[in-house]
Design a protein around this motif. Structure first.
Motif, PDB file in Angstrom:
ATOM      1  N   VAL A 128      32.890  34.401  80.083  1.00  0.00           N
ATOM      2  CA  VAL A 128      34.291  34.790  79.922  1.00  0.00           C
ATOM      3  C   VAL A 128      34.780  34.095  78.665  1.00  0.00           C
ATOM      4  O   VAL A 128      34.729  32.866  78.565  1.00  0.00           O
ATOM      5  N   TYR A 129      35.261  34.870  77.712  1.00  0.00           N
ATOM      6  CA  TYR A 129      35.583  34.335  76.390  1.00  0.00           C
ATOM      7  C   TYR A 129      37.061  34.529  76.075  1.00  0.00           C
ATOM      8  O   TYR A 129      37.632  35.601  76.316  1.00  0.00           O
ATOM      9  N   ALA A 130      37.693  33.481  75.561  1.00  0.00           N
ATOM     10  CA  ALA A 130      39.054  33.553  75.039  1.00  0.00           C
ATOM     11  C   ALA A 130      39.036  33.077  73.602  1.00  0.00           C
ATOM     12  O   ALA A 130      38.474  32.016  73.301  1.00  0.00           O
ATOM     13  N   ALA A 131      39.613  33.850  72.725  1.00  0.00           N
ATOM     14  CA  ALA A 131      39.605  33.500  71.296  1.00  0.00           C
ATOM     15  C   ALA A 131      40.476  32.282  71.051  1.00  0.00           C
ATOM     16  O   ALA A 131      41.540  32.135  71.658  1.00  0.00           O
ATOM     17  N   PRO A 132      40.055  31.377  70.154  1.00  0.00           N
ATOM     18  CA  PRO A 132      40.880  30.222  69.819  1.00  0.00           C
ATOM     19  C   PRO A 132      42.111  30.642  69.029  1.00  0.00           C
ATOM     20  O   PRO A 132      42.122  31.686  68.380  1.00  0.00           O
ATOM     21  N   ALA A 133      43.161  29.840  69.097  1.00  0.00           N
ATOM     22  CA  ALA A 133      44.391  30.115  68.359  1.00  0.00           C
ATOM     23  C   ALA A 133      44.399  29.355  67.040  1.00  0.00           C
ATOM     24  O   ALA A 133      43.842  28.263  66.939  1.00  0.00           O
ATOM     25  N   PHE A 134      45.021  29.962  66.024  1.00  0.00           N
ATOM     26  CA  PHE A 134      45.179  29.336  64.720  1.00  0.00           C
ATOM     27  C   PHE A 134      46.665  29.335  64.354  1.00  0.00           C
ATOM     28  O   PHE A 134      47.382  30.282  64.684  1.00  0.00           O
ATOM     29  N   GLY A 157      54.199  28.853  61.706  1.00  0.00           N
ATOM     30  CA  GLY A 157      54.111  27.892  62.795  1.00  0.00           C
ATOM     31  C   GLY A 157      53.690  28.480  64.116  1.00  0.00           C
ATOM     32  O   GLY A 157      53.355  27.743  65.051  1.00  0.00           O
ATOM     33  N   ALA A 158      53.703  29.810  64.251  1.00  0.00           N
ATOM     34  CA  ALA A 158      53.328  30.445  65.510  1.00  0.00           C
ATOM     35  C   ALA A 158      51.814  30.493  65.654  1.00  0.00           C
ATOM     36  O   ALA A 158      51.103  30.710  64.664  1.00  0.00           O
ATOM     37  N   PRO A 159      51.299  30.292  66.876  1.00  0.00           N
ATOM     38  CA  PRO A 159      49.853  30.414  67.072  1.00  0.00           C
ATOM     39  C   PRO A 159      49.423  31.873  67.068  1.00  0.00           C
ATOM     40  O   PRO A 159      50.107  32.744  67.611  1.00  0.00           O
ATOM     41  N   VAL A 160      48.278  32.142  66.449  1.00  0.00           N
ATOM     42  CA  VAL A 160      47.763  33.511  66.319  1.00  0.00           C
ATOM     43  C   VAL A 160      46.326  33.549  66.804  1.00  0.00           C
ATOM     44  O   VAL A 160      45.528  32.666  66.468  1.00  0.00           O
ATOM     45  N   ARG A 161      46.001  34.556  67.598  1.00  0.00           N
ATOM     46  CA  ARG A 161      44.627  34.771  68.043  1.00  0.00           C
ATOM     47  C   ARG A 161      44.152  36.149  67.602  1.00  0.00           C
ATOM     48  O   ARG A 161      44.892  37.122  67.693  1.00  0.00           O
ATOM     49  N   PRO A 162      42.896  36.273  67.167  1.00  0.00           N
ATOM     50  CA  PRO A 162      42.352  37.608  66.901  1.00  0.00           C
ATOM     51  C   PRO A 162      42.367  38.429  68.190  1.00  0.00           C
ATOM     52  O   PRO A 162      41.945  37.936  69.243  1.00  0.00           O
TER      53      PRO A 162
END
Length: 244
Positions: free
Chosen positions: A17-23, A28-33
């Motif tokens: 089970v995979y969750a993409a990391p946030a950048f 300033g907002a976190p973004v995930r692919p």
């Protein structure tokens, strides 16, 4: 909540089970692919820098930027590229949806660990030098002191050294071979040190098996800069830590 998707490794059929990391976006907002649910992951057999990055739009400010393509290191040694939805889909379909920061993708310490370490803070890998820096930071996080690196003379893997440690980093697109593992083990044996290997492109057939028999911890580096253990000796090193 972070979006997670089921992932089956096509090499060993293991389920993840995979969750993409946030950048962090510039705003300033976190973004995930945005992950493509149901898409078959692609084993990475060689790397090109253009394929290692993906365009993602921030849902908060609309900014489009380049971020590391999501990857997963399977315990069988295969590195999987996780399929993402196109940024052209736009915010309406949830592309670039912001969410809370993802935890580091390392094996967590057990509750009985006497001195839990703080969270590991990786550096994004964009160049070969970044890969070496990420490995050195991880070794320091594990507890090794005075980690230093020696530039290769012949384009070979980069050496990292610390008291009681001999490590190698393969920052190229070449998969680590059995001979590389054996050479590292012999070097560490001569120094009465622990051998550790990091690879950006993963390990060739047989390299992981040989590392298991020699008790050499193997890690793969994803583009977020977080090493992921791929064999039991590496799991043990993450749990117990290193250094004196």
């Amino acid at each position: 909540m972070a979006e997670s998707v089921p992932v089956r490794c096509p090499a060993c059929r293991r389920e993840h089970v995979y969750a993409a990391p946030a950048f962090p976006c510039a705003c300033g907002a976190p973004v995930r692919p945005p992950l493509a649910r149901g898409a078959t992951p692609v084993p990475i057999t060689h790397r090109t820098w253009s394929e290692d990055w993906v365009s993602v739009r921030c849902q908060a400010c609309g900014r489009q930027d380049q971020w590391p393509h999501p990857e997963l290191g399977c315990p069988c040694g295969t590195i999987l590229r996780i399929i993402v939805r196109s940024v052209a889909a736009g915010p309406g379909d949830g592309a670039g949806v912001a969410g809370p920061a993802a935890p580091p993708l390392h094996i967590p310490l057990p509750p009985t660990a006497p001195a839990p370490r703080p969270a590991f803070h990786p550096v994004t890998i964009r160049t070969a030098r970044d890969a070496v820096t990420a490995a050195a930071l991880y070794l320091k996080w594990l507890g090794y002191r005075d980690v230093r690196h020696v530039e290769p003379r012949d384009g070979a893997t980069v050496g990292l050294y610390a008291p009681g440690l001999v490590a190698r980093v393969e920052p190229s697109t070449r998969r680590t071979a059995v001979r590389d593992v054996e050479t590292l083990w012999l070097s560490a044996l001569a120094e009465s040190a622990v051998p550790v290997h990091f690879s950006l492109a993963g390990y060739a057939d047989g390299a992981r098996f040989r590392a298991d028999t020699l008790a050499v911890p193997l890690f793969v580096l994803d583009l977020t800069g977080t090493p992921q253990p791929v064999n039991s000796p590496a799991d043990e090193l993450v749990t117990t830590g290193g250094g004196e």
